[in-house]
Design a protein around this motif. Sequence first.
Motif, PDB file in Angstrom:
ATOM      1  N   LEU A 115      -0.772  -2.180   0.760  1.00 38.33           N
ATOM      2  CA  LEU A 115      -2.056  -2.070   1.322  1.00 38.33           C
ATOM      3  C   LEU A 115      -2.140  -0.789   2.347  1.00 38.33           C
ATOM      4  O   LEU A 115      -1.024  -0.943   3.227  1.00 38.33           O
ATOM      5  CB  LEU A 115      -2.552  -3.290   1.858  1.00 38.33           C
ATOM      6  N   MET A 117      -3.279  -0.629   5.517  1.00 38.67           N
ATOM      7  CA  MET A 117      -3.634  -1.299   6.820  1.00 38.67           C
ATOM      8  C   MET A 117      -2.461  -1.410   7.726  1.00 38.67           C
ATOM      9  O   MET A 117      -1.232  -1.499   7.165  1.00 38.67           O
ATOM     10  CB  MET A 117      -4.520  -2.505   6.557  1.00 38.67           C
ATOM     11  N   ARG A 131      -9.908  -9.029   1.643  1.00 45.14           N
ATOM     12  CA  ARG A 131     -11.259  -8.161   1.532  1.00 45.14           C
ATOM     13  C   ARG A 131     -10.491  -6.845   1.092  1.00 45.14           C
ATOM     14  O   ARG A 131     -11.174  -6.169   0.143  1.00 45.14           O
ATOM     15  CB  ARG A 131     -12.011  -7.955   2.833  1.00 45.14           C
ATOM     16  N   GLU A 132      -9.551  -6.250   1.667  1.00 44.38           N
ATOM     17  CA  GLU A 132      -8.773  -5.194   1.090  1.00 44.38           C
ATOM     18  C   GLU A 132      -8.204  -5.132  -0.181  1.00 44.38           C
ATOM     19  O   GLU A 132      -8.255  -4.222  -0.754  1.00 44.38           O
ATOM     20  CB  GLU A 132      -7.753  -4.731   2.285  1.00 44.38           C
ATOM     21  N   LYS A 135     -10.973  -4.709  -2.675  1.00 50.14           N
ATOM     22  CA  LYS A 135     -11.486  -3.442  -2.389  1.00 50.14           C
ATOM     23  C   LYS A 135     -10.609  -2.575  -3.338  1.00 50.14           C
ATOM     24  O   LYS A 135     -11.092  -1.618  -3.928  1.00 50.14           O
ATOM     25  CB  LYS A 135     -11.520  -3.023  -1.174  1.00 50.14           C
ATOM     26  N   GLU A 136      -9.282  -2.938  -3.242  1.00 52.85           N
ATOM     27  CA  GLU A 136      -8.113  -2.103  -3.972  1.00 52.85           C
ATOM     28  C   GLU A 136      -8.051  -2.533  -5.535  1.00 52.85           C
ATOM     29  O   GLU A 136      -7.442  -2.096  -6.117  1.00 52.85           O
ATOM     30  CB  GLU A 136      -6.863  -1.993  -3.282  1.00 52.85           C
TER      31      GLU A 136
END
Length: 265
Positions: A115, A117, A131-132, A135-136
């Motif tokens: 990720l 982040m 959420r990430e 999204k990915e």
Amino acid sequence: MKADLHLHTTASDGKMTPTEVVSWAKKAGLEVMAITDHDTTKGLDEGKEAAKKAGIEFIPGIEVSTFSICEIHILGYNIDYENEGFQEKISWLQNQRKERNIKIGENLKKLGINLDMDFEAEGLGRMVMAREMVKEGVCQDIQEVFDKYLGTTGKAYCAVRRMMPMDAVKLITEYGGTASIAHPKKYLLDKRLEILISGLRSYGLGGIETYYPGHTEQDVKQLLSMCDRYRLIPTGGSDFHGDEDKDFIIDLDSRTERKLLKTRR
């Protein structure tokens, strides 16, 4: 008074800044609001200032993550959150959360999930990670992320050291606040709530989150009965994180209004 006493911001795992949450609250018609981010008070100053400009009664809050037999969240209202002693104790929780997040990041990498982040970022929580991941394209939705990876049985899950519930209640009351058990339905269903309340009452427990989106009329009736029996105030809120369509506003109970607004002043 129209109120929501359970709101999250970008200071923890919400999607809106404190100022944006206040703007949302104003549009929703709230007269009283409380920002209750997870294990942090970083968003309270901004939220308080924005609420003042918006003409909304602001109650500074926090949601402390604790663990006993299971994870239990304790809401705290009107704490002297600027006190150095309080911040020192809360920083311990934040450090534990950061260590957990780093380990989850490592676990995800081992599973081939990289990720984009910073897993050491302040305020990062599993919801932000989830959420990430959606999204990915790692998973279709948040529930799938928690089921497969971030929930207690997930492949990347890592436990975190927590306060005990009684320690959180003691901490909140020690610094002038009112402690309330958050989203108590799961304890109500497995018949542990009465035990939890009776145990925490001696440490200063002041309320139960009686009004909550997942609570039925029967749940509310039972919780109100417990509030009467143990002389606790009924609190309530939407648990808003900014990405849900939560049309949930409560009429502040007169007992709660007297306790929280009087204390705040």
